[in-house]
Design an enzyme around this catalytic site. Structure first.
Site, PDB file in Angstrom:
ATOM      1  N   SER A   1       1.941 -11.158 -11.699  1.00  0.00           N
ATOM      2  CA  SER A   1       2.331 -12.494 -11.288  1.00  0.00           C
ATOM      3  C   SER A   1       1.285 -13.518 -11.719  1.00  0.00           C
ATOM      4  O   SER A   1       1.621 -14.598 -12.230  1.00  0.00           O
ATOM      5  CB  SER A   1       2.521 -12.540  -9.773  1.00  0.00           C
ATOM      6  OG  SER A   1       2.922 -13.824  -9.359  1.00  0.00           O
TER       7      SER A   1
ATOM      8  N   HIS B   1       1.067  -7.978  -8.158  1.00  0.00           N
ATOM      9  CA  HIS B   1       0.392  -9.261  -7.967  1.00  0.00           C
ATOM     10  C   HIS B   1      -0.358  -9.686  -9.236  1.00  0.00           C
ATOM     11  O   HIS B   1      -0.365 -10.868  -9.618  1.00  0.00           O
ATOM     12  CB  HIS B   1      -0.596  -9.118  -6.801  1.00  0.00           C
ATOM     13  CG  HIS B   1      -0.862 -10.393  -6.078  1.00  0.00           C
ATOM     14  ND1 HIS B   1      -1.574 -10.444  -4.904  1.00  0.00           N
ATOM     15  CD2 HIS B   1      -0.544 -11.677  -6.358  1.00  0.00           C
ATOM     16  CE1 HIS B   1      -1.671 -11.691  -4.484  1.00  0.00           C
ATOM     17  NE2 HIS B   1      -1.060 -12.457  -5.348  1.00  0.00           N
TER      18      HIS B   1
ATOM     19  N   THR C   1       7.226 -16.397  -7.442  1.00  0.00           N
ATOM     20  CA  THR C   1       6.300 -16.399  -6.319  1.00  0.00           C
ATOM     21  C   THR C   1       5.017 -15.677  -6.702  1.00  0.00           C
ATOM     22  O   THR C   1       5.046 -14.668  -7.428  1.00  0.00           O
ATOM     23  CB  THR C   1       6.894 -15.730  -5.062  1.00  0.00           C
ATOM     24  OG1 THR C   1       7.105 -14.344  -5.316  1.00  0.00           O
ATOM     25  CG2 THR C   1       8.201 -16.382  -4.657  1.00  0.00           C
ATOM     26  N   GLU C   2       3.935 -16.192  -6.185  1.00  0.00           N
ATOM     27  CA  GLU C   2       2.612 -15.646  -6.474  1.00  0.00           C
ATOM     28  C   GLU C   2       2.490 -14.183  -6.067  1.00  0.00           C
ATOM     29  O   GLU C   2       1.754 -13.410  -6.693  1.00  0.00           O
ATOM     30  CB  GLU C   2       1.580 -16.496  -5.730  1.00  0.00           C
ATOM     31  CG  GLU C   2       0.156 -16.005  -5.801  1.00  0.00           C
ATOM     32  CD  GLU C   2      -0.716 -16.782  -4.835  1.00  0.00           C
ATOM     33  OE1 GLU C   2      -1.594 -16.152  -4.226  1.00  0.00           O
ATOM     34  OE2 GLU C   2      -0.517 -17.998  -4.683  1.00  0.00           O
ATOM     35  N   ASN C   3       3.223 -13.783  -5.016  1.00  0.00           N
ATOM     36  CA  ASN C   3       3.101 -12.408  -4.540  1.00  0.00           C
ATOM     37  C   ASN C   3       4.003 -11.423  -5.279  1.00  0.00           C
ATOM     38  O   ASN C   3       4.121 -10.275  -4.875  1.00  0.00           O
ATOM     39  CB  ASN C   3       3.364 -12.329  -3.033  1.00  0.00           C
ATOM     40  CG  ASN C   3       4.694 -12.938  -2.624  1.00  0.00           C
ATOM     41  OD1 ASN C   3       5.102 -13.964  -3.168  1.00  0.00           O
ATOM     42  ND2 ASN C   3       5.367 -12.345  -1.664  1.00  0.00           N
TER      43      ASN C   3
END
Length: 224
Positions: A102, A99, A60-62
């Site tokens: 990521s 983040h 996931t991007e977060n």
């Protein structure tokens, strides 16, 4: 040419696909053990259709690896969400990180596949999914640009036609672009299309023939 209706697996759909049918189809096409990012919106449903033994690791991007399916009411943790703020579950071995880390994974070519929504995809594989250009539209780039250029393969999930009947698979995108020549495959409610160097090929159709698709689309479809 007749419709192929060749979705793989038991209970293959025979008509226009719903969003969960599309998600299940995408899930079946993801190779075991892949590292995959699911974009916000309909692509997040793919997580609910991955077999438990697939070995697919969702990113996931977060800032999470090994995300599980969406959380049910008794599993909801307000601090455990995907990039679309939807409550999710974690699988054994899940990891959390900044983040920035990521995005470094996304930009560094570490993801095998990303699944994104789209407003338009061109016959060359150009992607437009962050802004319709309408004066009252709210732009929403997120990490789509990073995913579009960083993932090894880009799958798109979208309805084939907009509410006004206009096709979303087009010769040239008229909306602001997210990425150039980045889309490999497009999953829609009526057909699956592969974007190849030779052109666009409808590999599976649902409730419609390839000839009918060709009449409704301005993008030429390969026939062999």
């Amino acid at each position: 040419m007749t419709a192929t209706n060749t979705a793989t697996g038991t209970g293959a759909p025979q008509g226009r696909l719903g969003k969960h049918d599309m998600a299940a189809l995408v899930a079946r096409d993801i190779p075991a053990g892949s590292f995959v990012n699911l974009g916000i919106g309909q692509p997040t449903l793919v997580a609910d259709h991955l077999p438990a033994d697939s070995g697919v690791v969702l990113h996931t991007e977060n800032g999470m690896l090994n995300m599980g399916p969406a959380a049910t009411e008794g599993e909801i943790d307000p601090d455990l969400t995907n990039a679309g703020k939807v409550p999710v579950t974690e699988l054994p071995g899940a990891a959390y990180f900044h983040h920035a880390d990521s995005f470094a994974m996304m930009r560094g070519g570490h993801l095998d596949i990303c699944v994104l929504g789209a407003f338009q995809v061109s016959g060359r594989g150009d992607l437009a999914n962050w802004h319709t250009g309408a004066p009252d539209a709210i732009p929403a780039v997120g990490g789509a640009m990073d995913l579009a250029i960083g993932a090894k393969k880009v799958f798109v999930m979208m309805t084939l036609f907009a509410k006004d009947g206009s096709p979303k698979l087009v010769p040239t995108c008229t909306y602001p672009l997210t990425g150039l020549g980045c889309v490999d495959r497009v999953y829609t409610d009526l057909a699956v299309f592969d974007i190849t160097p030779e052109g666009v090929r409808a590999t599976r159709t649902f409730g419609i023939t390839v000839d009918d698709l060709a009449e409704r689309l301005e993008v030429p479809l390969l026939t062999a």
